[in-house]
Design a protein around this motif. Sequence first.
Motif, PDB file in Angstrom:
ATOM      1  N   MET A 136      28.271  21.082  13.328  1.00 44.96           N
ATOM      2  CA  MET A 136      28.548  22.485  13.056  1.00 44.96           C
ATOM      3  C   MET A 136      28.048  22.940  11.687  1.00 44.96           C
ATOM      4  SD  MET A 136      29.840  23.663  15.780  1.00 44.96           S
ATOM      5  CE  MET A 136      28.875  22.457  16.705  1.00 44.96           C
ATOM      6  N   ARG A 137      27.596  22.002  10.870  1.00 37.68           N
ATOM      7  CA  ARG A 137      27.082  22.379   9.550  1.00 37.68           C
ATOM      8  C   ARG A 137      25.627  22.846   9.677  1.00 37.68           C
ATOM      9  NH1 ARG A 137      30.694  20.954   5.745  1.00 37.68           N
ATOM     10  NH2 ARG A 137      32.181  19.288   6.238  1.00 37.68           N
ATOM     11  N   PRO A 138      25.244  23.897   8.962  1.00 35.65           N
ATOM     12  CA  PRO A 138      23.854  24.379   9.022  1.00 35.65           C
ATOM     13  C   PRO A 138      22.878  23.278   8.617  1.00 35.65           C
ATOM     14  CG  PRO A 138      25.277  25.947   7.884  1.00 35.65           C
ATOM     15  CD  PRO A 138      26.081  24.692   8.042  1.00 35.65           C
ATOM     16  N   ARG A 139      21.796  23.143   9.383  1.00 39.60           N
ATOM     17  CA  ARG A 139      20.769  22.164   9.078  1.00 39.60           C
ATOM     18  C   ARG A 139      19.473  22.612   9.730  1.00 39.60           C
ATOM     19  NH1 ARG A 139      23.837  20.697  13.282  1.00 39.60           N
ATOM     20  NH2 ARG A 139      22.965  19.414  14.971  1.00 39.60           N
ATOM     21  N   PRO A 140      18.333  22.222   9.203  1.00 38.23           N
ATOM     22  CA  PRO A 140      17.044  22.680   9.732  1.00 38.23           C
ATOM     23  C   PRO A 140      16.853  22.320  11.203  1.00 38.23           C
ATOM     24  CG  PRO A 140      16.771  21.623   7.589  1.00 38.23           C
ATOM     25  CD  PRO A 140      18.176  21.354   8.017  1.00 38.23           C
ATOM     26  N   GLY A 141      16.353  23.268  11.971  1.00 40.71           N
ATOM     27  CA  GLY A 141      16.014  23.027  13.362  1.00 40.71           C
ATOM     28  C   GLY A 141      17.187  22.932  14.311  1.00 40.71           C
ATOM     29  N   ALA A 142      18.391  23.262  13.837  1.00 43.23           N
ATOM     30  CA  ALA A 142      19.577  23.153  14.686  1.00 43.23           C
ATOM     31  C   ALA A 142      20.212  24.520  14.884  1.00 43.23           C
ATOM     32  CB  ALA A 142      20.587  22.187  14.064  1.00 43.23           C
ATOM     33  N   ASP A 143      20.948  24.640  15.970  1.00 46.29           N
ATOM     34  CA  ASP A 143      21.671  25.870  16.274  1.00 46.29           C
ATOM     35  C   ASP A 143      23.132  25.513  16.509  1.00 46.29           C
ATOM     36  OD1 ASP A 143      22.700  28.234  17.147  1.00 46.29           O
ATOM     37  OD2 ASP A 143      21.206  28.587  18.714  1.00 46.29           O
ATOM     38  N   PRO A 144      23.947  25.454  15.447  1.00 47.77           N
ATOM     39  CA  PRO A 144      25.351  25.067  15.597  1.00 47.77           C
ATOM     40  C   PRO A 144      26.126  25.944  16.582  1.00 47.77           C
ATOM     41  CG  PRO A 144      24.711  25.029  13.295  1.00 47.77           C
ATOM     42  CD  PRO A 144      23.585  25.669  14.034  1.00 47.77           C
ATOM     43  N   GLU A 145      25.801  27.232  16.623  1.00 47.21           N
ATOM     44  CA  GLU A 145      26.515  28.119  17.548  1.00 47.21           C
ATOM     45  C   GLU A 145      26.264  27.732  19.002  1.00 47.21           C
ATOM     46  OE1 GLU A 145      28.790  30.565  17.137  1.00 47.21           O
ATOM     47  OE2 GLU A 145      28.849  29.778  15.102  1.00 47.21           O
ATOM     48  N   ARG A 146      25.023  27.387  19.324  1.00 47.07           N
ATOM     49  CA  ARG A 146      24.714  26.964  20.689  1.00 47.07           C
ATOM     50  C   ARG A 146      25.435  25.662  21.015  1.00 47.07           C
ATOM     51  NH1 ARG A 146      21.412  23.401  22.854  1.00 47.07           N
ATOM     52  NH2 ARG A 146      20.423  22.954  20.856  1.00 47.07           N
ATOM     53  N   GLU A 147      25.464  24.733  20.062  1.00 45.23           N
ATOM     54  CA  GLU A 147      26.140  23.467  20.293  1.00 45.23           C
ATOM     55  C   GLU A 147      27.642  23.679  20.478  1.00 45.23           C
ATOM     56  OE1 GLU A 147      24.957  20.197  17.750  1.00 45.23           O
ATOM     57  OE2 GLU A 147      23.136  21.269  17.191  1.00 45.23           O
ATOM     58  N   MET A 148      28.224  24.599  19.718  1.00 41.05           N
ATOM     59  CA  MET A 148      29.642  24.895  19.877  1.00 41.05           C
ATOM     60  C   MET A 148      29.917  25.488  21.256  1.00 41.05           C
ATOM     61  SD  MET A 148      32.796  25.042  18.942  1.00 41.05           S
ATOM     62  CE  MET A 148      33.014  24.814  17.165  1.00 41.05           C
ATOM     63  N   ARG A 149      29.080  26.403  21.702  1.00 43.27           N
ATOM     64  CA  ARG A 149      29.268  27.013  23.016  1.00 43.27           C
ATOM     65  C   ARG A 149      29.217  25.965  24.128  1.00 43.27           C
ATOM     66  NH1 ARG A 149      25.979  31.066  20.727  1.00 43.27           N
ATOM     67  NH2 ARG A 149      24.130  30.226  21.784  1.00 43.27           N
ATOM     68  N   GLU A 150      28.306  25.005  24.004  1.00 36.50           N
ATOM     69  CA  GLU A 150      28.195  23.957  25.020  1.00 36.50           C
ATOM     70  C   GLU A 150      29.469  23.116  25.076  1.00 36.50           C
ATOM     71  OE1 GLU A 150      24.712  21.725  24.169  1.00 36.50           O
ATOM     72  OE2 GLU A 150      23.321  23.283  24.872  1.00 36.50           O
ATOM     73  N   LEU A 151      30.017  22.791  23.910  1.00 30.84           N
ATOM     74  CA  LEU A 151      31.245  22.005  23.870  1.00 30.84           C
ATOM     75  C   LEU A 151      32.436  22.816  24.366  1.00 30.84           C
ATOM     76  CD1 LEU A 151      30.799  20.163  20.452  1.00 30.84           C
ATOM     77  CD2 LEU A 151      30.532  19.197  22.740  1.00 30.84           C
ATOM     78  N   GLU A 152      32.464  24.085  24.034  1.00 31.06           N
ATOM     79  CA  GLU A 152      33.557  24.942  24.485  1.00 31.06           C
ATOM     80  C   GLU A 152      33.608  25.040  25.994  1.00 31.06           C
ATOM     81  OE1 GLU A 152      33.987  28.192  20.806  1.00 31.06           O
ATOM     82  OE2 GLU A 152      32.652  28.593  22.513  1.00 31.06           O
TER      83      GLU A 152
END
Length: 232
Positions: A136-152
């Motif tokens: 969930m921490r900002p990092r290059p090339g990642a989309d934390p919001e998309r990853e959170m939605r998938e887990l939710e």
Amino acid sequence: MASRDPRRAGATLQSIVDRFARLGVDPSVIGVPEQTTAPQPNQDALELAASRIPPLYQHAVADDPQVLAWVEHVKQAARRGPEGQLGIARAHSLLLLGETGTGKTHQAYGAIRALLGAGVRLRWQAVTSVSLHAAMRPRPGADPEREMRELERTPLLLIDDLGAGRASEFTEETTYRLINWRYEQQLPTILTSNITPAELSGLLGDRTASRLRQMCHKAVLAGPDRRSAPSF
């Protein structure tokens, strides 16, 4: 004598039911039996799961009575899809508590395998609490919001080692956000943790702890540390 093809027999039965339905006749009054489909062991799903489960737990078997009771609860709450196969539905979650090495993760993966083996079709994901916060921490090339939605939204989620790592406002809010979504949607979640029930609020925050108490069947595992002796 040639054996009857069960698929052809099922199709014939359905055609009879459809014919009487078109005539406005209730099939039950003429003795047409109701078709039922019993869940079958899903070997393909188990083999696919093995490729995603850590090698240590690929043959995990849930044998704790509390865990088996939860598995049965989820099976009973499952709903049949268009093809008659059971699919995961709204259900209570499972909170596995206990000291280090008491088999919480083993039981968690065993519960997933038990559902798959019983023919319950489900999409699932597993993540450790530490990995969740890192993702969930900002990092290059990642989309934390998309990853959170998938887990939710995944039908069944395993969160391992809940409360592990350094607590902070960020980790508390991230955990709350995920737990709250699944709490409101009544999506079954398996959680494991070394923390005691009395420590839930202090480590996770009052809001998260309150939701866990309401949404989860709680199982406390006891016994010696299984990791204290070699496994080979």
